[in-house]
Design an enzyme around this catalytic site. Structure first.
Site, PDB file in Angstrom:
ATOM      1  N   ASN A  12     -15.971 107.094  63.336  1.00 16.73           N
ATOM      2  CA  ASN A  12     -16.165 105.774  63.944  1.00 16.73           C
ATOM      3  C   ASN A  12     -17.097 105.930  65.150  1.00 16.73           C
ATOM      4  O   ASN A  12     -16.775 106.670  66.088  1.00 16.73           O
ATOM      5  CB  ASN A  12     -14.787 105.226  64.356  1.00 16.73           C
ATOM      6  CG  ASN A  12     -14.871 103.868  64.985  1.00 16.73           C
ATOM      7  OD1 ASN A  12     -15.753 103.624  65.806  1.00 16.73           O
ATOM      8  ND2 ASN A  12     -13.969 102.981  64.650  1.00 16.73           N
ATOM      9  N   HIS A  15     -17.940 103.805  69.981  1.00 18.00           N
ATOM     10  CA  HIS A  15     -18.004 104.060  71.420  1.00 18.00           C
ATOM     11  C   HIS A  15     -19.327 104.673  71.877  1.00 18.00           C
ATOM     12  O   HIS A  15     -19.564 104.797  73.079  1.00 18.00           O
ATOM     13  CB  HIS A  15     -16.758 104.821  71.879  1.00 18.00           C
ATOM     14  CG  HIS A  15     -15.542 103.971  71.650  1.00 18.00           C
ATOM     15  ND1 HIS A  15     -15.365 102.770  72.298  1.00 18.00           N
ATOM     16  CD2 HIS A  15     -14.514 104.089  70.771  1.00 18.00           C
ATOM     17  CE1 HIS A  15     -14.249 102.197  71.852  1.00 18.00           C
ATOM     18  NE2 HIS A  15     -13.716 102.973  70.928  1.00 18.00           N
ATOM     19  N   HIS A  48     -16.640  98.963  63.926  1.00 18.03           N
ATOM     20  CA  HIS A  48     -15.841  97.739  64.103  1.00 18.03           C
ATOM     21  C   HIS A  48     -16.704  96.696  64.801  1.00 18.03           C
ATOM     22  O   HIS A  48     -17.055  96.857  65.975  1.00 18.03           O
ATOM     23  CB  HIS A  48     -14.611  98.088  64.948  1.00 18.03           C
ATOM     24  CG  HIS A  48     -13.636  96.960  65.111  1.00 18.03           C
ATOM     25  ND1 HIS A  48     -12.438  97.124  65.774  1.00 18.03           N
ATOM     26  CD2 HIS A  48     -13.662  95.667  64.703  1.00 18.03           C
ATOM     27  CE1 HIS A  48     -11.773  95.975  65.766  1.00 18.03           C
ATOM     28  NE2 HIS A  48     -12.505  95.068  65.133  1.00 18.03           N
ATOM     29  N   ARG A  50     -16.523  93.708  66.512  1.00 24.01           N
ATOM     30  CA  ARG A  50     -15.503  92.835  67.109  1.00 24.01           C
ATOM     31  C   ARG A  50     -16.090  91.454  67.350  1.00 24.01           C
ATOM     32  O   ARG A  50     -17.301  91.297  67.542  1.00 24.01           O
ATOM     33  CB  ARG A  50     -14.998  93.425  68.440  1.00 24.01           C
ATOM     34  CG  ARG A  50     -14.222  94.723  68.266  1.00 24.01           C
ATOM     35  CD  ARG A  50     -13.580  95.134  69.580  1.00 24.01           C
ATOM     36  NE  ARG A  50     -12.444  94.295  69.886  1.00 24.01           N
ATOM     37  CZ  ARG A  50     -11.166  94.642  69.713  1.00 24.01           C
ATOM     38  NH1 ARG A  50     -10.857  95.842  69.280  1.00 24.01           N
ATOM     39  NH2 ARG A  50     -10.198  93.806  70.003  1.00 24.01           N
ATOM     40  N   ARG A  54     -18.150  93.641  71.883  1.00 22.46           N
ATOM     41  CA  ARG A  54     -18.109  94.466  73.099  1.00 22.46           C
ATOM     42  C   ARG A  54     -18.752  95.836  72.899  1.00 22.46           C
ATOM     43  O   ARG A  54     -19.155  96.471  73.855  1.00 22.46           O
ATOM     44  CB  ARG A  54     -16.669  94.627  73.608  1.00 22.46           C
ATOM     45  CG  ARG A  54     -15.796  95.448  72.709  1.00 22.46           C
ATOM     46  CD  ARG A  54     -14.422  95.646  73.306  1.00 22.46           C
ATOM     47  NE  ARG A  54     -13.636  94.418  73.300  1.00 22.46           N
ATOM     48  CZ  ARG A  54     -12.300  94.407  73.379  1.00 22.46           C
ATOM     49  NH1 ARG A  54     -11.645  95.533  73.490  1.00 22.46           N
ATOM     50  NH2 ARG A  54     -11.640  93.271  73.348  1.00 22.46           N
ATOM     51  N   GLU A  75     -15.089  97.615  59.842  1.00 21.05           N
ATOM     52  CA  GLU A  75     -13.815  97.077  60.337  1.00 21.05           C
ATOM     53  C   GLU A  75     -14.084  95.711  60.932  1.00 21.05           C
ATOM     54  O   GLU A  75     -15.042  95.538  61.701  1.00 21.05           O
ATOM     55  CB  GLU A  75     -13.249  97.973  61.435  1.00 21.05           C
ATOM     56  CG  GLU A  75     -12.779  99.306  60.944  1.00 21.05           C
ATOM     57  CD  GLU A  75     -12.333 100.183  62.104  1.00 21.05           C
ATOM     58  OE1 GLU A  75     -12.398  99.762  63.269  1.00 21.05           O
ATOM     59  OE2 GLU A  75     -11.940 101.314  61.833  1.00 21.05           O
ATOM     60  N   THR A 106      -7.374  98.117  69.010  1.00 29.52           N
ATOM     61  CA  THR A 106      -6.547  97.412  68.027  1.00 29.52           C
ATOM     62  C   THR A 106      -5.080  97.833  68.161  1.00 29.52           C
ATOM     63  O   THR A 106      -4.733  98.963  67.857  1.00 29.52           O
ATOM     64  CB  THR A 106      -7.066  97.711  66.606  1.00 29.52           C
ATOM     65  OG1 THR A 106      -8.480  97.526  66.602  1.00 29.52           O
ATOM     66  CG2 THR A 106      -6.419  96.801  65.589  1.00 29.52           C
ATOM     67  N   GLU A 156      -4.937 101.349  55.287  1.00 27.63           N
ATOM     68  CA  GLU A 156      -5.113 102.346  56.344  1.00 27.63           C
ATOM     69  C   GLU A 156      -3.885 102.256  57.239  1.00 27.63           C
ATOM     70  O   GLU A 156      -3.611 101.199  57.822  1.00 27.63           O
ATOM     71  CB  GLU A 156      -6.399 102.095  57.142  1.00 27.63           C
ATOM     72  CG  GLU A 156      -6.548 103.141  58.249  1.00 27.63           C
ATOM     73  CD  GLU A 156      -7.954 103.236  58.825  1.00 27.63           C
ATOM     74  OE1 GLU A 156      -8.930 102.963  58.105  1.00 27.63           O
ATOM     75  OE2 GLU A 156      -8.041 103.606  60.012  1.00 27.63           O
ATOM     76  N   HIS A 199      -6.449 105.944  64.018  1.00 26.56           N
ATOM     77  CA  HIS A 199      -6.293 105.344  65.341  1.00 26.56           C
ATOM     78  C   HIS A 199      -5.657 106.345  66.309  1.00 26.56           C
ATOM     79  O   HIS A 199      -4.543 106.801  66.093  1.00 26.56           O
ATOM     80  CB  HIS A 199      -5.469 104.061  65.358  1.00 26.56           C
ATOM     81  CG  HIS A 199      -5.889 103.165  66.498  1.00 26.56           C
ATOM     82  ND1 HIS A 199      -5.475 103.361  67.782  1.00 26.56           N
ATOM     83  CD2 HIS A 199      -6.749 102.121  66.536  1.00 26.56           C
ATOM     84  CE1 HIS A 199      -6.045 102.464  68.564  1.00 26.56           C
ATOM     85  NE2 HIS A 199      -6.827 101.702  67.837  1.00 26.56           N
TER      86      HIS A 199
HETATM   87  N1  PXP Z   1      -9.123 102.828  62.110  1.00 27.12           N
HETATM   88  C1  PXP Z   1      -9.115 101.537  62.500  1.00 27.12           C
HETATM   89  C2  PXP Z   1      -8.718 100.500  61.516  1.00 27.12           C
HETATM   90  C3  PXP Z   1      -9.508 101.189  63.803  1.00 27.12           C
HETATM   91  O1  PXP Z   1      -9.484  99.887  64.189  1.00 27.12           O
HETATM   92  C4  PXP Z   1      -9.948 102.197  64.686  1.00 27.12           C
HETATM   93  C5  PXP Z   1     -10.449 101.833  66.044  1.00 27.12           C
HETATM   94  O2  PXP Z   1     -11.580 101.042  65.933  1.00 27.12           O
HETATM   95  C6  PXP Z   1      -9.955 103.520  64.219  1.00 27.12           C
HETATM   96  C7  PXP Z   1      -9.513 103.811  62.934  1.00 27.12           C
HETATM   97  C8  PXP Z   1     -10.422 104.652  65.082  1.00 27.12           C
HETATM   98  O3  PXP Z   1      -9.569 104.785  66.179  1.00 27.12           O
HETATM   99  P1  PXP Z   1      -9.968 105.755  67.357  1.00 27.12           P
HETATM  100  O4  PXP Z   1     -11.260 105.273  67.915  1.00 27.12           O
HETATM  101  O5  PXP Z   1      -8.822 105.623  68.307  1.00 27.12           O
HETATM  102  O6  PXP Z   1     -10.086 107.143  66.765  1.00 27.12           O
END
Ligand code: PXP
Length: 255
Positions: A12, A15, A48, A50, A54, A75, A106, A156, A199
């Protein structure tokens, strides 16, 4: 019951966009991070979009969908706006997540059971377009059953509570959250769903989740991007992959 040989890593890159947006402008570029993740052995890219934009923006999704060679897991909240975006860019999969504007990240899984016709009206056209549907849920039997009824391909499982228990140093809660995830994965797999998890995962928490044989994909972001500050993104991804595969092999050997 299927025992997954392979465990995929979806990286992901949200960030990277968070850091970019702290100053505006174009750098650092999340698409460059996605390309680097591919070189380091990621199996997919997760982003994601959003509602408040952001971090990831509309242009990022357009570029990720057209420029990267890996499957894109988009996402998104179950809204009409996001449905239109998904249908425009046709990612490999859409992961429907709950979204609250004030939350930092989330919090908690999607209420598929209570989603009703509104959720179905988002899900059905996306599925009909050939995009795989993933639902981000807590490992709760009623939600898994509802995901099957709704026609999801994937669930998931939300590992946030498990990750928090680790962060709090609460061994009892950690064990019980892990047991919930193990049970949820078994139930979802038995119901014919593909099982993903994610997550809040980090080097210290990834192994027990990787050892759950029904889980075939982990989606990890925040920790990897943070770790990249110290070791580079490739180094962080390579280490995560190694920990995942060692845990999966260990599980295979003892099974
Ligand atoms: N899976 C989903 C569905 C999420 O919403 C997120 C966060 O955007 C992640 C995985 C990844 O989480 P993290 O950034 O905490 O590793």
């Amino acid at each position: 019951m299927a025992v997954a040989e392979k465990l995929r890593l979806g990286v992901n890159i949200d960030h990277v966009a968070t850091i970019r947006n702290a100053r505006g402008g174009r750098l650092p570029d999340p698409v460059r991070a996605a390309e680097m993740a591919a070189l380091a052995g990621a199996d997919g890219i997760t982003a994601h979009l959003r509602e408040d934009r952001r971090h990831i923006g509309d242009e990022d999704i357009a570029r990720l969908a057209s420029e990267i060679g890996l499957p894109l897991n988009l996402e998104m909240a179950a809204t009409e706006e996001m449905r239109a975006i998904a249908l425009r860019h046709k990612p490999n999969a859409c992961c429907l997540v709950p979204e609250k504007r004030q939350e930092v990240t989330t919090e908690g899984g999607l209420d598929v059971l209570g989603g009703g016709a509104a959720l179905q009206g988002i899900l059905d056209p996306i599925k009909a377009a050939g995009i795989r549907i993933s639902l981000f849920i807590d490992p709760v039997e009623a939600q898994i059953e509802a995901a099957v009824k709704a026609g999801a391909d994937i669930v998931e499982l939300h590992t946030g509570a498990y990750a928090h228990a680790h962060q709090d140093g609460d061994a009892k809660r950690f064990a019980s959250e892990l047991a919930r995830l193990q049970k949820g994965a078994e139930l979802a797999d038995a119901a014919g769903l593909e099982v993903h998890a994610g997550h809040g995962l980090c080097f210290e928490t990834v192994a027990p989740i990787s050892a759950i044989s029904q889980v075939v994909e982990l989606n990890i972001g925040h920790f990897l991007i943070g770790e990249a500050i110290f070791t580079g993104l490739e180094g962080a991804i390579e280490k995560m992959r190694r920990l995942m595969l060692e845990a999966r092999r260990g599980q295979g050997a003892s099974a």
